[in-house]
Design an enzyme around this catalytic site. Structure first.
Site, PDB file in Angstrom:
ATOM      1  N   LYS A 128       0.961  -1.266  -0.095  1.00 28.78           N
ATOM      2  CA  LYS A 128      -0.032  -0.272   0.084  1.00 28.78           C
ATOM      3  C   LYS A 128       0.948   1.349   0.034  1.00 28.78           C
ATOM      4  O   LYS A 128       1.846   1.418   1.015  1.00 28.78           O
ATOM      5  CB  LYS A 128      -0.756   0.013   1.169  1.00 28.78           C
ATOM      6  CG  LYS A 128      -1.788   1.158   1.275  1.00 28.78           C
ATOM      7  CD  LYS A 128      -2.667   1.140   2.672  1.00 28.78           C
ATOM      8  CE  LYS A 128      -3.800   2.238   2.650  1.00 28.78           C
ATOM      9  NZ  LYS A 128      -3.090   3.585   2.783  1.00 28.78           N
ATOM     10  N   HIS A 130      -1.398   7.883   0.680  1.00 29.47           N
ATOM     11  CA  HIS A 130      -1.969   8.069   2.060  1.00 29.47           C
ATOM     12  C   HIS A 130      -2.880   9.258   2.358  1.00 29.47           C
ATOM     13  O   HIS A 130      -2.845   9.853   3.241  1.00 29.47           O
ATOM     14  CB  HIS A 130      -0.764   8.283   2.995  1.00 29.47           C
ATOM     15  CG  HIS A 130      -0.761   7.706   4.326  1.00 29.47           C
ATOM     16  ND1 HIS A 130      -0.407   6.340   4.385  1.00 29.47           N
ATOM     17  CD2 HIS A 130      -1.322   8.057   5.620  1.00 29.47           C
ATOM     18  CE1 HIS A 130      -0.570   6.188   5.720  1.00 29.47           C
ATOM     19  NE2 HIS A 130      -1.200   7.017   6.424  1.00 29.47           N
ATOM     20  N   ARG A 185      -1.769  12.750   3.140  1.00 32.93           N
ATOM     21  CA  ARG A 185      -1.184  13.099   4.594  1.00 32.93           C
ATOM     22  C   ARG A 185       0.202  12.866   4.830  1.00 32.93           C
ATOM     23  O   ARG A 185       0.678  13.271   5.667  1.00 32.93           O
ATOM     24  CB  ARG A 185      -2.293  12.007   5.615  1.00 32.93           C
ATOM     25  CG  ARG A 185      -3.450  12.253   5.317  1.00 32.93           C
ATOM     26  CD  ARG A 185      -4.292  11.430   6.114  1.00 32.93           C
ATOM     27  NE  ARG A 185      -4.181  11.045   7.739  1.00 32.93           N
ATOM     28  CZ  ARG A 185      -4.980  11.896   8.507  1.00 32.93           C
ATOM     29  NH1 ARG A 185      -5.849  12.844   8.068  1.00 32.93           N
ATOM     30  NH2 ARG A 185      -4.571  11.757   9.737  1.00 32.93           N
ATOM     31  N   ILE A 245     -11.923   9.634  -2.556  1.00 36.03           N
ATOM     32  CA  ILE A 245     -13.180   9.235  -2.739  1.00 36.03           C
ATOM     33  C   ILE A 245     -14.254   9.613  -1.811  1.00 36.03           C
ATOM     34  O   ILE A 245     -14.234   9.274  -0.790  1.00 36.03           O
ATOM     35  CB  ILE A 245     -13.013   7.500  -2.933  1.00 36.03           C
ATOM     36  CG1 ILE A 245     -12.215   6.857  -3.883  1.00 36.03           C
ATOM     37  CG2 ILE A 245     -14.460   6.849  -3.029  1.00 36.03           C
ATOM     38  CD1 ILE A 245     -11.957   5.346  -3.690  1.00 36.03           C
TER      39      ILE A 245
END
Length: 371
Positions: free
Chosen positions: A230, A254, A257, A288
């Site tokens: 990720k 992220h 962030r 989203i």
């Protein structure tokens, strides 16, 4: 000339259909929310500023988050006409298991791993997750150090939250939040023995900025299930990771962030799908806020999407029922968008259904330049 007449009593009765008032405040509040933006507004009203800003904010100038949301706003859909879709199937299979919807909050028995300076903590978590029956490990690679989350710094937000004059003043109109906070178990991270300071300070103290592909190889050798990385932000890294045997990739910055001005995951999506989409499961997050965003991502080749702020707004607006409302809103938006596009299943969504518009930026002489 219009001939006027006195209204008939029967017709007046038809018009006077009063809705029974909802006495449950939480239910009334959540039913009034028709969009994720509505939930955000409720959350902001009901949550102390520091806690709300921790969720709502991003790094530095928050440019990455703004760009990610704008990317979805700039989607143009291309529906097929005379293609009935009376029933829409939103289910999918992701990493060997079923999902009723093409988005997740935490995922079905998925464990998210951050690599810490004390490697024995991270490796111990991998072993514990395997014993506990988790089938997928999310190795997070975009947080070697903390991003500059300026809202937290300005608000003095820490974990656990500290009672100061400012937080007390801000809490006065929100007593329910503090009652919940003060009458429940202490807020802390289960995997960290000590906490304190801002989240950024905590991350800088705990996370390891030296993580490398060697760590990936070691974790791959330890982990018996599916391995997902990720925080991938370019095609070259996606290719290298697939070559090293990862099962899935989450395109993510992220949530804006960490590194401000990082690539927009939605823009990156079709390029990564073209290079490695046949060899790994490609997923996307960041920005989203609508079911249409999810539909557009699936159309461009994502197998799944992840939401963060959207469900946290629901959580702040109404607890578990607020999260349920988030899911219901997104489900409705997904189903409606698919039906209007003329598709009955996620598999029918194709890149031709989506165009990413180019937004023109004005220049000083009155002309326009493309970004």
């Amino acid at each position: 000339m219009v001939t006027r007449q006195l209204p008939r009593p029967a017709e007046l009765l038809e018009l006077m259909q009063f809705k029974r008032p909802e006495l449950n405040g939480r239910k009334r509040r959540l039913e009034s929310a028709l969009t994720i933006a509505d939930l955000r507004a409720i959350a902001k009203r009901r949550t102390p500023k520091a806690a709300f800003d921790y969720t709502d904010g991003a790094a530095e100038g928050e440019i990455s988050l703004d760009r990610a949301r704008r990317a979805f706003e700039d989607v143009e859909f291309h529906p097929d006409v005379l293609r009935p879709a009376p029933r829409v199937d939103t289910s999918c299979e992701i990493l060997g298991g079923p999902s009723a919807l093409p988005f997740g909050i935490a995922g079905r028995n998925w464990f998210q791993l951050y690599v810490m300076r004390q490697r024995e903590i991270s490796f111990g978590l991998v072993e514990r997750a395997a014993r506990a029956g988790f089938d997928t490990l999310q190795f997070t690679v975009d947080t070697p150090i903390a991003g500059a989350r300026l809202r937290d710094k300005r608000n003095g937000f820490s974990i656990p939250p500290q009672l100061t004059l400012g937080t007390i003043v801000n809490a006065i109109p929100r007593p329910w939040w503090w009652i919940d906070f003060l009458t429940t178990p202490k807020l802390e991270f289960a995997s960290l023995s000590t906490t304190g300071g801002t989240v950024g300070e905590l991350l800088n103290a705990a996370m390891d900025p030296t993580i490398s592909y060697d760590d990936l190889d070691l974790i791959r050798s330890m982990w018996p299930g599916k391995l997902v990385v990720k925080g991938v932000q370019n095609v070259a890294d996606a290719t290298r990771l697939v070559d090293r045997g990862v099962d899935g990739i989450i395109l993510s910055n992220h949530g804006g962030r960490q590194l401000d001005r990082a690539p927009v995951p939605f823009h990156l999506l079709p390029h990564v799908v073209r290079e490695v989409g046949k060899d790994a499961t490609i997923m996307v997050d960041t920005g989203i806020m609508n079911g249409a965003d999810i539909v557009a991502s699936i159309a461009l080749g994502a197998k799944f999407t992840l939401i963060g702020r959207a469900y946290l707004y629901g959580l702040m607006a109404g607890g578990r029922q607020g999260v349920d409302r988030t899911i219901a809103i997104l489900r409705s938006e997904i189903e409606r968008t698919m039906a209007l596009l003329g598709v009955s299943s996620l598999a029918e969504l194709e890149p031709r259904h989506v165009t990413q518009l180019i937004r023109l930026i004005p220049v000083s002489d009155g002309a326009a330049a493309s970004p």
